[in-house]
Design an enzyme around this catalytic site. Structure first.
Site, PDB file in Angstrom:
ATOM      1  N   LYS A  76      66.942 -78.844  34.683  1.00 29.71           N
ATOM      2  CA  LYS A  76      67.939 -77.780  34.784  1.00 29.71           C
ATOM      3  C   LYS A  76      67.563 -76.819  35.906  1.00 29.71           C
ATOM      4  O   LYS A  76      68.413 -76.269  36.568  1.00 29.71           O
ATOM      5  CB  LYS A  76      68.025 -77.020  33.463  1.00 29.71           C
ATOM      6  CG  LYS A  76      68.769 -77.794  32.403  1.00 29.71           C
ATOM      7  CD  LYS A  76      69.067 -76.916  31.195  1.00 29.71           C
ATOM      8  CE  LYS A  76      69.423 -77.732  29.984  1.00 29.71           C
ATOM      9  NZ  LYS A  76      68.296 -78.129  29.149  1.00 29.71           N
ATOM     10  N   HIS A  82      52.644 -89.785  45.221  1.00 32.32           N
ATOM     11  CA  HIS A  82      53.877 -90.551  45.467  1.00 32.32           C
ATOM     12  C   HIS A  82      53.804 -91.265  46.820  1.00 32.32           C
ATOM     13  O   HIS A  82      54.174 -92.433  46.941  1.00 32.32           O
ATOM     14  CB  HIS A  82      55.108 -89.623  45.495  1.00 32.32           C
ATOM     15  CG  HIS A  82      55.421 -88.927  44.208  1.00 32.32           C
ATOM     16  ND1 HIS A  82      55.632 -87.569  44.130  1.00 32.32           N
ATOM     17  CD2 HIS A  82      55.583 -89.399  42.945  1.00 32.32           C
ATOM     18  CE1 HIS A  82      55.918 -87.240  42.874  1.00 32.32           C
ATOM     19  NE2 HIS A  82      55.878 -88.323  42.139  1.00 32.32           N
ATOM     20  N   SER A  96      53.573 -83.721  39.805  1.00 34.05           N
ATOM     21  CA  SER A  96      54.470 -82.698  40.368  1.00 34.05           C
ATOM     22  C   SER A  96      54.419 -81.432  39.524  1.00 34.05           C
ATOM     23  O   SER A  96      54.436 -80.321  40.051  1.00 34.05           O
ATOM     24  CB  SER A  96      55.908 -83.224  40.401  1.00 34.05           C
ATOM     25  OG  SER A  96      56.005 -84.308  41.268  1.00 34.05           O
ATOM     26  N   ARG A 127      48.894 -93.734  36.773  1.00 40.91           N
ATOM     27  CA  ARG A 127      47.654 -93.032  37.125  1.00 40.91           C
ATOM     28  C   ARG A 127      46.561 -93.270  36.097  1.00 40.91           C
ATOM     29  O   ARG A 127      45.510 -93.794  36.398  1.00 40.91           O
ATOM     30  CB  ARG A 127      47.918 -91.521  37.260  1.00 40.91           C
ATOM     31  CG  ARG A 127      48.784 -91.162  38.452  1.00 40.91           C
ATOM     32  CD  ARG A 127      49.376 -89.792  38.311  1.00 40.91           C
ATOM     33  NE  ARG A 127      50.195 -89.699  37.111  1.00 40.91           N
ATOM     34  CZ  ARG A 127      50.953 -88.678  36.799  1.00 40.91           C
ATOM     35  NH1 ARG A 127      50.977 -87.615  37.556  1.00 40.91           N
ATOM     36  NH2 ARG A 127      51.685 -88.690  35.698  1.00 40.91           N
TER      37      ARG A 127
END
Ligand code: PNS
Length: 167
Positions: free
Chosen positions: A44, A20, A131, A93
């Site tokens: 969540k 990022h 991530s 990517r």
């Protein structure tokens, strides 16, 4: 006066990775202003709250005068319009990203044709980085050094330590 171009770089950033950061660095060299926009409530059970993600992004991007950090919810194109942005910046990517990114770009264009999606490619070293992989490796005790900014790694370690103390 020359036209100023603002780009929104949206994402979950849970957590922020060096991939990022690479895209933000490239983006701020191209655009007059880059707004890194954290999507609120994307998962969540996020690793970091949106406030924590914004704080870390602020620390890492503070060295670039034309980069701001913000949070958004709702439709991305509406948020982009509210900020006077004409560009949505996304990193791509590998081929596997393409289908999802292509769908989003075309949906966003349908919703707001004046906003253009621009894709940048991160450094090769980050082409496998995500991530979710960082979270998985970290949760299983693997090293994430070099995959995320040092402040993010420190924060992950401190958060895990305080969670363990609470258990
Ligand atoms: O980093 P991510 O999680 O892949 O980012 C996805 C993001 C935030 C760009 C996407 O989920 C998004 O734009 N959400 C906002 C809601 C929206 O506008 N949806 C329609 C886009 S096609």
């Amino acid at each position: 006066m020359a036209k100023q171009v603002t780009a929104i770089y949206p994402g979950s950033f849970d957590p922020l990775t060096n991939g990022h950061v690479d895209i933000i660095e490239r983006g701020q060299q191209i655009f007059d202003r880059v707004i890194v926009a954290v999507l609120v409530n994307v998962e969540k059970d996020p690793l970091f709250s949106s406030e924590e993600r914004m704080q870390l992004l602020g620390e890492v991007t503070g060295k670039w005068d034309n980069v701001e950090v913000d949070a958004f919810n709702g439709l991305l194109v509406n948020y982009a319009l509210s900020k006077g942005a004409e560009v949505i910046l996304r990193g791509i990517r590998a081929v596997t990203d393409y289908e999802y990114e292509f769908q989003m770009a075309l949906m966003n264009r349908r919703l707001k044709p004046s906003i253009e999606t621009v894709f940048l490619v991160p450094a090769e070293a980050y082409s496998y980085l995500s991530s979710s992989l960082v979270k998985e490796v970290f949760s299983l005790g693997g090293s994430v050094t070099g995959l995320v900014p040092a402040v993010v790694e420190d924060f992950m370690k401190r958060k895990t330590a305080s969670n363990q103390r609470e258990d």
